[in-house]
Design a protein around this motif. Sequence first.
Motif, PDB file in Angstrom:
ATOM      1  N   ALA A 137     -15.901  30.311  65.460  1.00  0.00           N
ATOM      2  CA  ALA A 137     -14.925  31.073  66.249  1.00  0.00           C
ATOM      3  C   ALA A 137     -13.714  31.452  65.396  1.00  0.00           C
ATOM      4  CB  ALA A 137     -14.482  30.268  67.472  1.00  0.00           C
ATOM      5  N   GLU A 138     -13.279  30.539  64.548  1.00  0.00           N
ATOM      6  CA  GLU A 138     -12.137  30.818  63.669  1.00  0.00           C
ATOM      7  C   GLU A 138     -12.492  31.904  62.651  1.00  0.00           C
ATOM      8  OE1 GLU A 138      -8.944  29.642  63.916  1.00  0.00           O
ATOM      9  OE2 GLU A 138      -9.674  28.789  65.793  1.00  0.00           O
ATOM     10  N   ILE A 139     -13.713  31.872  62.140  1.00  0.00           N
ATOM     11  CA  ILE A 139     -14.163  32.911  61.204  1.00  0.00           C
ATOM     12  C   ILE A 139     -14.165  34.265  61.901  1.00  0.00           C
ATOM     13  CG2 ILE A 139     -16.140  33.780  59.879  1.00  0.00           C
ATOM     14  CD1 ILE A 139     -16.849  30.793  59.328  1.00  0.00           C
ATOM     15  N   ASP A 140     -14.697  34.311  63.115  1.00  0.00           N
ATOM     16  CA  ASP A 140     -14.733  35.569  63.870  1.00  0.00           C
ATOM     17  C   ASP A 140     -13.329  36.143  64.052  1.00  0.00           C
ATOM     18  OD1 ASP A 140     -17.490  35.405  64.046  1.00  0.00           O
ATOM     19  OD2 ASP A 140     -17.485  34.628  66.112  1.00  0.00           O
ATOM     20  N   PHE A 164     -15.455  29.744  53.979  1.00  0.00           N
ATOM     21  CA  PHE A 164     -14.716  29.198  55.114  1.00  0.00           C
ATOM     22  C   PHE A 164     -15.195  27.765  55.277  1.00  0.00           C
ATOM     23  CE2 PHE A 164     -14.925  33.738  55.963  1.00  0.00           C
ATOM     24  CZ  PHE A 164     -13.651  34.047  56.398  1.00  0.00           C
ATOM     25  N   GLU A 165     -14.270  26.791  55.323  1.00  0.00           N
ATOM     26  CA  GLU A 165     -14.702  25.403  55.420  1.00  0.00           C
ATOM     27  C   GLU A 165     -13.734  24.593  56.263  1.00  0.00           C
ATOM     28  OE1 GLU A 165     -13.104  22.578  53.921  1.00  0.00           O
ATOM     29  OE2 GLU A 165     -11.529  23.735  52.972  1.00  0.00           O
ATOM     30  N   TYR A 197     -18.267  21.332  57.374  1.00  0.00           N
ATOM     31  CA  TYR A 197     -19.211  22.420  57.098  1.00  0.00           C
ATOM     32  C   TYR A 197     -18.500  23.544  56.375  1.00  0.00           C
ATOM     33  CZ  TYR A 197     -22.126  19.994  60.437  1.00  0.00           C
ATOM     34  OH  TYR A 197     -22.858  19.026  61.074  1.00  0.00           O
ATOM     35  N   ALA A 198     -19.298  24.368  55.696  1.00  0.00           N
ATOM     36  CA  ALA A 198     -18.780  25.566  55.049  1.00  0.00           C
ATOM     37  C   ALA A 198     -19.765  26.695  55.264  1.00  0.00           C
ATOM     38  CB  ALA A 198     -18.560  25.335  53.560  1.00  0.00           C
ATOM     39  N   ILE A 199     -19.208  27.877  55.414  1.00  0.00           N
ATOM     40  CA  ILE A 199     -20.026  29.085  55.526  1.00  0.00           C
ATOM     41  C   ILE A 199     -19.526  30.057  54.471  1.00  0.00           C
ATOM     42  CG2 ILE A 199     -20.726  31.027  56.982  1.00  0.00           C
ATOM     43  CD1 ILE A 199     -20.338  29.159  59.405  1.00  0.00           C
ATOM     44  N   LEU A 200     -20.441  30.516  53.641  1.00  0.00           N
ATOM     45  CA  LEU A 200     -20.127  31.466  52.579  1.00  0.00           C
ATOM     46  C   LEU A 200     -20.510  32.861  53.039  1.00  0.00           C
ATOM     47  CD1 LEU A 200     -19.342  32.143  49.641  1.00  0.00           C
ATOM     48  CD2 LEU A 200     -21.720  31.634  49.014  1.00  0.00           C
ATOM     49  N   ALA A 206     -12.078  39.720  62.486  1.00  0.00           N
ATOM     50  CA  ALA A 206     -11.529  40.738  63.385  1.00  0.00           C
ATOM     51  C   ALA A 206     -10.171  41.239  62.893  1.00  0.00           C
ATOM     52  CB  ALA A 206     -11.412  40.185  64.807  1.00  0.00           C
ATOM     53  N   ARG A 207      -9.434  40.385  62.205  1.00  0.00           N
ATOM     54  CA  ARG A 207      -8.128  40.769  61.669  1.00  0.00           C
ATOM     55  C   ARG A 207      -8.224  41.473  60.321  1.00  0.00           C
ATOM     56  NH1 ARG A 207      -4.621  35.588  61.454  1.00  0.00           N
ATOM     57  NH2 ARG A 207      -3.896  36.763  59.675  1.00  0.00           N
ATOM     58  N   GLY A 208      -9.426  41.605  59.773  1.00  0.00           N
ATOM     59  CA  GLY A 208      -9.595  42.297  58.507  1.00  0.00           C
ATOM     60  C   GLY A 208      -9.596  41.398  57.287  1.00  0.00           C
ATOM     61  N   TYR A 209      -9.928  40.138  57.499  1.00  0.00           N
ATOM     62  CA  TYR A 209      -9.953  39.170  56.419  1.00  0.00           C
ATOM     63  C   TYR A 209     -11.014  39.534  55.390  1.00  0.00           C
ATOM     64  CZ  TYR A 209      -8.538  34.505  54.962  1.00  0.00           C
ATOM     65  OH  TYR A 209      -7.974  33.448  54.301  1.00  0.00           O
TER      66      TYR A 209
END
Length: 164
Positions: A94-97, A111-112, A116-119, A101-104
């Motif tokens: 949810a934080e990644i989304d 993201f970690e 967990y981490a998502i690349l 959405a803000r243009g990150y």
Amino acid sequence: MKSERPLKPTDSAIRAYYSELEAYDRQGVLHEGAVSSAFEKLLADCAHRRGWTLIPQLAAPGDRRNVPDGTVRDENTIPRGYWEAKDSDDDLKAEIDKKIARGYPVANTIFEDTRYAILYQNKQPAPAVDLHKPAELAFLLNQFFAYRAPNIAEFEQAVEEFKQ
């Protein structure tokens, strides 16, 4: 460029990361502001081995809304990747989304949340990795540091051809 040797799960930087997290845990410290420093040191060490630099809290030119926790730049000051820490109490996806959405930036971004981490590479997420597993952490870091944006790959190829 210095070393592009792949990291192993037993690498000293990975061992130091886990040791630092264990020290925070023994102190009962779990908040993002403290535990994220362990990942920051890990990325900085790995970047340094390549002749690159991790710069904390660097806003992209003209973009003060999206400030990654860390930006990895090469010796020519070209951004090679980004890192964003989230609190382990947050919903990472949810934080990644929200960030996207803000243009990150999601060209090559980790993201970690210490669990967990998502690349993201080329705006596409890889499966989440379990940061409690050294082999998965090493895999994540190897993928992150091996990534070459298409324009950088073309430039590096042109430089190699020019040298010949």
